[in-house]
Enzyme design. Structure first.
Site, PDB file in Angstrom:
ATOM      1  N   ASP A  14     161.181   9.118  51.087  1.00 22.02           N
ATOM      2  CA  ASP A  14     162.228   9.832  50.045  1.00 22.02           C
ATOM      3  C   ASP A  14     163.647   8.924  49.964  1.00 22.02           C
ATOM      4  O   ASP A  14     164.657   9.666  50.037  1.00 22.02           O
ATOM      5  CB  ASP A  14     162.604  11.022  50.629  1.00 22.02           C
ATOM      6  CG  ASP A  14     161.240  12.119  51.006  1.00 22.02           C
ATOM      7  OD1 ASP A  14     160.282  11.933  50.293  1.00 22.02           O
ATOM      8  OD2 ASP A  14     161.309  12.616  51.855  1.00 22.02           O
ATOM      9  N   GLU A 248     158.536  17.586  42.060  1.00 21.38           N
ATOM     10  CA  GLU A 248     159.643  17.586  42.980  1.00 21.38           C
ATOM     11  C   GLU A 248     160.384  16.173  42.917  1.00 21.38           C
ATOM     12  O   GLU A 248     159.996  15.446  42.003  1.00 21.38           O
ATOM     13  CB  GLU A 248     159.047  17.455  44.579  1.00 21.38           C
ATOM     14  CG  GLU A 248     158.183  16.527  44.985  1.00 21.38           C
ATOM     15  CD  GLU A 248     157.402  16.653  46.387  1.00 21.38           C
ATOM     16  OE1 GLU A 248     157.605  17.846  47.175  1.00 21.38           O
ATOM     17  OE2 GLU A 248     156.659  15.904  46.794  1.00 21.38           O
TER      18      GLU A 248
HETATM   19  O1  FUB Z   1     159.512  14.309  52.860  1.00 25.43           O
HETATM   20  C1  FUB Z   1     159.131  15.700  52.654  1.00 25.43           C
HETATM   21  C2  FUB Z   1     158.788  15.929  51.239  1.00 25.43           C
HETATM   22  O2  FUB Z   1     157.700  15.295  50.878  1.00 25.43           O
HETATM   23  C3  FUB Z   1     159.906  15.584  50.340  1.00 25.43           C
HETATM   24  O3  FUB Z   1     161.078  16.577  50.316  1.00 25.43           O
HETATM   25  C4  FUB Z   1     159.381  15.412  49.148  1.00 25.43           C
HETATM   26  O4  FUB Z   1     159.982  15.077  48.120  1.00 25.43           O
HETATM   27  C5  FUB Z   1     157.919  14.667  49.179  1.00 25.43           C
HETATM   28  O5  FUB Z   1     158.413  13.388  49.429  1.00 25.43           O
END
Ligand code: FUB
Length: 347
Positions: A14, A248
Site C-alpha cells: 500500500d 479501495e
Molecule cells: O493492507 C490492508 C489493505 O489491503 C489495504 O487497506 C487495502 O487497500 C489493501 O491493499
C-alpha cells in the site's frame, strides 16, 4: 531494477509516495506473518506498526527509517494498521492511518512529526467523523487546501456507512449540490463483511472526501461522496461494473491542471483512474493503469520526481503469492497528449 521490491528485509504494501525535502518518501503498510485464517473480510492483514522508506534517486539505495508509529502507542486502536498516507503543511508532517477502534470499527487517525521519517506522535482519538480505510491526503498547489480521500469495501466497511441511493443507476451527476452528497454517519453492522450493492441499474458505492482543517488534525467540511461517471453515458458507474467501480486504495494527483482520482477495483484487481476539473469531482472514468499483479490486493500511488512520473505499487512475488505478504515496487508511467496514462514499456 525498478521492478524489484524496494526492500526485501520486511514485507511492505500500500505505498503512498511523496517528494519531501528533495527525497522520495514512501509510507507503506508493514505486512507480517500471522496464523489468522484467510477470509474475504481481510482479517489476515493484521499489521501492528509502520516503517517509512526513502530514496534520493530512482534505483539508488532505499533507507528504512525504522518504526514510525505502532498500534500499542495509539490509545483508540485495537488492531489492523492498514494503508497509511502522509502530508506536509505548516512545516510539519502528518501521518494518516486507518485502524479498527476498540469496537472493531475502522476509523482514521492522524499523527504528527517535525520530520518526514517520523516517529509520529498520534492524536489520542481518531479524526471525528472519520470512518472506513485507505486515507489519501492531497494538498492542492493552487490554493493550499488539503483534502483527505478515503473508503474501502468489504473488510474496509464502507458499505456499513452507506445509505443506498434511492434512484437507479440512471442517476445523473448531482455534484452541483454538495449537500446532497453528504453521507450517512451511522454504522450498520449488518452490512459488515464481503458485501456491497448489486445490480446493473444500481449505482456503485462511492469513495469519500473531506476538506482538512488548517491544522490538519480534523475535517473542515462534511464528508462528501466522490462521483465517478461513465464517459459514454455521463451517469454513475453501476454496482455490477466490477471492472471499473471503486473498491479501495484512493489516490489523488494533479497533472497539467486536471485532477486524477485513481483506485483499486478490488475483486477484479485493476488499478484504474478517472479525471476531473475539481478535487471534489465529479470524475470521469478514463482507463486502467495497472493490470492484476500476483496477490489479491492491488494498491498504488503516483508521484512526480526528477521530471518523470512514477507509479508505486505492490505485489506478492517475494512471498511467492501469499496475499498478505506484499512488497512495494515502482515503475515509470507516461502521459499521452490527451493526458491518458500508460506504463512506460521499457523500464
Ligand atoms: O493492507 C490492508 C489493505 O489491503 C489495504 O487497506 C487495502 O487497500 C489493501 O491493499
Amino acid at each position: 531494477m525498478t521492478q524489484e521490491p524496494l526492500v526485501t528485509h520486511i514485507y511492505t504494501a500500500d505505498p503512498s509516495a511523496h517528494v519531501f525535502e528533495g527525497r522520495i518518501y514512501v509510507y507503506p503498510s508493514h505486512d507480517r506473518e500471522t496464523d489468522i485464517q484467510f477470509n474475504d473480510n481481510g482479517d489476515q492483514y493484521d499489521m501492528v506498526d509502520y516503517h517509512v522508506l526513502s530514496l534520493s534517486q530512482v534505483g539508488g539505495p532505499v533507507t528504512d527509517h525504522g518504526i514510525a508509529l505502532q498500534a500499542d502507542n495509539v490509545p483508540w486502536v485495537s488492531k489492523q494498521l492498514w494503508a497509511p498516507d502522509a502530508a506536509t503543511k505548516n512545516g510539519k508532517y502528518y501521518l494518516y492511518f486507518p485502524a479498527r477502534d476498540k469496537q472493531g470499527i475502522f476509523r482514521i487517525g492522524v499523527a504528527v512529526s517535525a520530520v518526514p521519517a517520523g516517529p509520529f506522535l498520534p492524536d489520542p482519538e481518531p479524526i471525528p467523523g472519520s470512518y472506513s480505510i485507505d486515507p489519501a491526503s492531497f494538498v492542492d498547489d493552487g490554493d493550499g487546501q488539503a483534502y483527505l480521500y478515503f473508503g474501502g469495501l468489504w473488510g474496509g466497511q464502507l458499505q456499513c456507512w452507506s445509505t443506498e441511493h434511492g434512484a437507479d443507476c440512471g442517476t445523473e451527476s448531482k455534484s452541483e449540490s454538495e449537500g446532497e452528497r453528504e453521507r450517512e454517519t451511522r454504522f450498520d453492522a449488518s452490512k459488515a463483511g464481503p458485501q456491497e450493492p448489486k445490480g446493473v441499474d444500481k449505482p456503485a458505492l462511492l469513495p469519500r472526501v473531506a476538506k482538512l482543517s488548517e491544522d490538519m488534525h480534523s475535517f473542515a467540511s462534511s464528508v462528501l461522496e466522490i462521483e465517478i461517471l461513465d464517459p459514454e453515458t455521463g451517469k454513475l458507474l453501476a454496482a455490477d461494473d466490477h471492472n471499473r467501480r471503486f473498491f479501495e486504495a484512493a489516490w489523488m494527483h494533479k497533472y497539467r491542471g486536471k485532477y486524477y482520482f485513481s483506485y483499486s477495483t478490488g475483486d477484479t484487481h485493476y488499478v484504474v483512474y478517472a479525471i476531473g476539473e475539481s478535487p471534489l469531482g465529479p470524475f470521469t472514468y478514463a482507463g486502467r493503469i495497472l493490470e492484476p499483479v500476483l496477490g489479491w490486493t492491488t494498491h498504488h500511488s503516483i508521484v512526480e520526481f526528477g521530471g518523470r512520473w512514477w507509479l508505486f505499487y505492490h505485489d506478492c512475488t517475494l512471498s511467492r503469492g501469499v496475499d498478505h505478504l506484499r512488497s512495494v515496487k515502482m515503475r515509470e508511467i507516461v502521459y499521452d497528449e490527451q493526458g491518458k496514462i500508460s506504463l512506460k514499456e521499457k523500464q
